[in-house]
Each structure stands twice: as structure tokens, then as C-alpha cells.
Design a protein around this motif. Structure first.
Motif, short mmCIF file in Angstrom:
data_model
loop_
_atom_site.label_atom_id
_atom_site.label_comp_id
_atom_site.label_asym_id
_atom_site.label_seq_id
_atom_site.Cartn_x
_atom_site.Cartn_y
_atom_site.Cartn_z
N THR A 1 18.72 17.13 -11.14
CA THR A 1 18.00 17.85 -10.08
C THR A 1 16.68 17.16 -9.74
O THR A 1 15.70 17.82 -9.38
CB THR A 1 17.76 19.32 -10.49
N THR A 2 16.66 15.84 -9.85
CA THR A 2 15.50 15.08 -9.39
C THR A 2 15.81 14.52 -8.00
O THR A 2 16.81 13.83 -7.83
CB THR A 2 15.17 13.94 -10.38
N PHE A 3 14.95 14.88 -7.05
CA PHE A 3 15.11 14.42 -5.66
C PHE A 3 14.09 13.32 -5.39
O PHE A 3 12.93 13.43 -5.81
CB PHE A 3 14.76 15.55 -4.69
N VAL A 4 14.54 12.30 -4.66
CA VAL A 4 13.62 11.24 -4.23
C VAL A 4 13.85 11.00 -2.74
O VAL A 4 15.00 10.82 -2.32
CB VAL A 4 13.87 9.93 -4.99
N ILE A 5 12.80 11.04 -1.96
CA ILE A 5 12.92 10.70 -0.53
C ILE A 5 11.98 9.53 -0.23
O ILE A 5 10.80 9.57 -0.58
CB ILE A 5 12.59 11.90 0.37
N ILE A 6 12.55 8.50 0.39
CA ILE A 6 11.76 7.32 0.78
C ILE A 6 11.54 7.36 2.29
O ILE A 6 12.49 7.45 3.06
CB ILE A 6 12.51 6.03 0.40
N ASP A 7 10.29 7.35 2.71
CA ASP A 7 9.96 7.27 4.14
C ASP A 7 9.46 5.86 4.44
O ASP A 7 8.51 5.38 3.80
CB ASP A 7 8.85 8.26 4.52
N GLU A 8 10.06 5.22 5.44
CA GLU A 8 9.61 3.90 5.87
C GLU A 8 8.82 4.08 7.17
O GLU A 8 9.33 4.63 8.14
CB GLU A 8 10.80 2.98 6.07
N VAL A 9 7.58 3.63 7.16
CA VAL A 9 6.64 3.93 8.24
C VAL A 9 6.34 2.64 9.02
O VAL A 9 6.03 1.61 8.42
CB VAL A 9 5.32 4.50 7.65
N ASP A 10 6.43 2.71 10.33
CA ASP A 10 6.12 1.59 11.22
C ASP A 10 4.69 1.09 10.94
O ASP A 10 3.77 1.89 10.72
CB ASP A 10 6.23 2.08 12.65
N MET B 1 13.26 19.61 -12.22
CA MET B 1 13.63 19.50 -10.81
C MET B 1 12.53 18.89 -9.97
O MET B 1 12.10 19.48 -9.00
CB MET B 1 13.98 20.88 -10.28
N PRO B 2 12.10 17.69 -10.36
CA PRO B 2 10.97 17.11 -9.60
C PRO B 2 11.40 16.69 -8.21
O PRO B 2 12.58 16.45 -7.95
CB PRO B 2 10.59 15.88 -10.43
N PHE B 3 10.42 16.60 -7.34
CA PHE B 3 10.61 16.07 -5.99
C PHE B 3 9.61 14.94 -5.80
O PHE B 3 8.42 15.13 -6.01
CB PHE B 3 10.36 17.17 -4.95
N VAL B 4 10.12 13.77 -5.42
CA VAL B 4 9.24 12.62 -5.24
C VAL B 4 9.40 12.07 -3.83
O VAL B 4 10.52 11.87 -3.36
CB VAL B 4 9.58 11.50 -6.26
N ASN B 5 8.30 11.88 -3.17
CA ASN B 5 8.30 11.27 -1.83
C ASN B 5 7.55 9.94 -1.90
O ASN B 5 6.37 9.92 -2.23
CB ASN B 5 7.62 12.22 -0.83
N ILE B 6 8.29 8.86 -1.63
CA ILE B 6 7.71 7.52 -1.63
C ILE B 6 7.56 7.06 -0.19
O ILE B 6 8.53 7.08 0.57
CB ILE B 6 8.64 6.53 -2.39
N ARG B 7 6.34 6.70 0.18
CA ARG B 7 6.12 6.21 1.55
C ARG B 7 5.71 4.74 1.48
O ARG B 7 4.76 4.39 0.78
CB ARG B 7 5.04 7.04 2.25
N ILE B 8 6.46 3.93 2.20
CA ILE B 8 6.18 2.49 2.27
C ILE B 8 6.20 2.06 3.73
O ILE B 8 6.75 2.76 4.58
CB ILE B 8 7.22 1.66 1.47
N THR B 9 5.59 0.92 4.02
CA THR B 9 5.70 0.39 5.38
C THR B 9 7.12 -0.12 5.61
O THR B 9 7.79 -0.57 4.67
CB THR B 9 4.70 -0.77 5.60
N MET C 1 0.82 -1.22 0.00
CA MET C 1 0.00 0.00 0.00
C MET C 1 0.85 1.26 0.00
O MET C 1 0.69 2.12 0.84
CB MET C 1 -0.92 -0.01 1.21
N PRO C 2 1.74 1.39 -0.97
CA PRO C 2 2.60 2.58 -0.98
C PRO C 2 1.81 3.86 -1.30
O PRO C 2 0.74 3.80 -1.92
CB PRO C 2 3.60 2.30 -2.09
N PHE C 3 2.39 4.95 -0.86
CA PHE C 3 1.86 6.27 -1.18
C PHE C 3 2.99 7.07 -1.81
O PHE C 3 4.06 7.19 -1.21
CB PHE C 3 1.36 6.97 0.08
N VAL C 4 2.74 7.61 -2.99
CA VAL C 4 3.78 8.37 -3.68
C VAL C 4 3.27 9.76 -4.01
O VAL C 4 2.17 9.92 -4.55
CB VAL C 4 4.21 7.66 -5.00
N ASN C 5 4.05 10.75 -3.67
CA ASN C 5 3.72 12.14 -4.00
C ASN C 5 4.80 12.68 -4.93
O ASN C 5 5.97 12.75 -4.56
CB ASN C 5 3.66 12.96 -2.71
N ILE C 6 4.35 13.03 -6.15
CA ILE C 6 5.26 13.58 -7.16
C ILE C 6 4.98 15.07 -7.27
O ILE C 6 3.84 15.47 -7.49
CB ILE C 6 5.04 12.90 -8.53
#
Lengths: 65, 65, 65, 65, 65, 65
Positions: free
Chosen positions: F39-48, F1-9, D1-6
């Protein structure tokens, strides 16, 4: 001092409905965690259905099926 | 390579004020943490006052009091 | 009532440096937009270098070059 | 169940291009991590060039150079 | 298919309290906007008190006063 | 210069898998929108799993069923 960000598709939520979301989530954080209502922030983002995807398709496509 | 997201209510910030926010926060990160200015990103989101709540009320309501 | 989210790599920022970021960005929003300092929120997220990518590589890889 | 914000600058991405981003990132998470496509969310935010800064300048300024 | 991100200071919220937040906010969105519970996502971020500022000070400082 | 935030468990994604996510999403934005990889940024957040809810339940509860 919680911060809550609610993201919904832009499909006609009224100012009154948004007020109820703001009030409800503020109450919830006070009830469950004892958070101070005065410093609870809520931001609602309404996202175009072209810009929201689920299951690999945009909501615009899903709504059209 | 810091990333900064500034969220303010949509109440008429000018392009010049936004430029000053971008420049100021970029300088701050370089001064305090030695971050590279070239790869510092700043995104400003302007949020409708109906969509921002504090203390359980929308900013639209608060401004009207 | 601005909300600011600062994201940096987790590479040893001290509590004092974080305080200076919080103070500096709060001052900036008061100076440029006349925002109320009391209701300015700042959240700093420190991100593992494996979890931050730029130019298609993780910061861990970039730091190792 | 990933969530991605572009987040991209608002410079004319078409509905078709957005669909390709949604599909591509959903495929990527299924391929690399075996994530369920059905519960993969993607939200694309298009940001005004006045509101995006890099290197201490707004993208509006950079585009004008 | 709403997405909700709740950010609170990391000060000992229990798994049960988090469950109540998740359930409460999911109910709220179903009640107010008729949103489908099955595709409502909630993510709770717990932030270190050194990393959260309000009024120009960190929460660590405020708690110590 | 995109910014991408990927959130996964947070369920054991390896450094190599994260690298593939970073590379893949950077390629996708270059392919679909012609964005500059540098200039493409990617941040991965791992969530409990206690902190991620879907359908009104935490992922911890769902995994236990």
C-alpha cells in the motif's frame, strides 16, 4: 481562479507576514495573468524543521551547524 | 488506485464528519470510474484560518467581518 | 472554501465523468460540512501509468501482468 | 532540483528516521537520475490517523480492528 | 528554502508570464520573510479546463456560459 | 500506506528510471519505517522547464546560461 500553495519552514512567521504573502501573491496573479482576485486561493503550510530536507540533511541539522 | 487530498479550514470537523468524507469520496470514485475501493487513498488536511487566503485576505480576517 | 485534488491514472476518463466527480465531491462537502459550493475548488490530475507506482511496481507493469 | 513530498501517518516517526528518509531519497535521485543533491528538497507530512482513509475507512478505524 | 506551487488553468500563459510569476513570488518571499532567493523553488501547474471545477461545474462549462 | 510525490523537470527520464525510483522509494519506506510495500503509492510528476523556477529564474533560462 488560481490556487497557490506556499510551503515554508515553521520558524515563527507572524499572522501579519502571512497576510502579506496572501495579498502579495494574489496581486501578482492579477497583475501578470489578469486573474480574478475573488477566486484566488492561497494556502500556507508551515513545516517542522525536522521534516524538511535539503542536500540530504534536515533543516534542523543545517541550522545547528 | 485514486489518491484524493481534501483541504479544509481547521474549524472543528469531527472524526465522524471526516469518516463520512472518506467514505463518500471513495464511493464516488467507485461509482463514476469503477475504481477499486481497497486502493483508494484519501488525505484530509485541516489548515489554520491564518494560513488560508481568498480574495487577498486570510480567512481569519474574513470571519471577523 | 474547500480545495480538493483528485489524482487518477490517465486511462480515458471522459469529460462527462470528470464533471460527475466535480459535482459529486462538491455536493459531498456541502452535505457533510455545510461548505459553500461556490467556493469549492476541485482539480483532477491524470497521471501516466509509467509515473504511478504501487507495491514497488509501476501501474504499466501491473496492467501488463 | 527534485522536490519530494512524503506523506505518512503520524504514528511516532523519530527525527532519526526522518533523517534517514531525507538522506535515502536524496541518494536515490542522485543515483538514478544524476540529480544534484544540493538542490534536492524533501518534505515529510505526518497525517493524523483520523485524516487518512483507505478502502473507505479511516486509519483510526482500521487500527482498531 | 520555500517551495511554491502555483496552479492555473491551461489557457495560454506565455513563457514570459511564467517567468514573471517565478520572479515575483521569489521576490515576495525574500521581502516578507527574508527567505534566500537561491533556494526558493516555484512550480507552475497548468490544468486543463475540463479538469478544474468550481461551484460544482468544470471551467469548460463555465467558460461556455 | 505512505504516499510519495516526486517532482522532477521533464528532461527525458525513461520508463526504466521511473521504475527504479518507484522501487527505491518503496524499499526505503519499508526499511526505515516498516511500511507495507503493497500500500505504498508513488506518483512522479514531470514538469516543463518553463514551469519550474529556482532562484527567481526558470530552469529553461538556467539551462541556457
Amino acid at each position: 481562479m488560481p490556487f497557490v500553495n506556499i510551503r515554508i519552514t515553521k520558524e515563527g512567521a507572524t499572522a501579519d507576514q502571512k497576510r502579506r504573502l496572501i495579498e502579495g501573491v494574489t496581486d501578482l496573479l492579477a497583475d501578470v495573468l489578469g486573474k480574478n482576485r475573488k477566486t484566488t486561493f492561497v494556502i500556507i503550510d508551515e513545516v517542522d524543521t525536522d521534516n524538511w530536507g535539503i542536500g540530504g540533511e534536515s533543516v534542523t541539522e543545517l541550522r545547528g551547524k
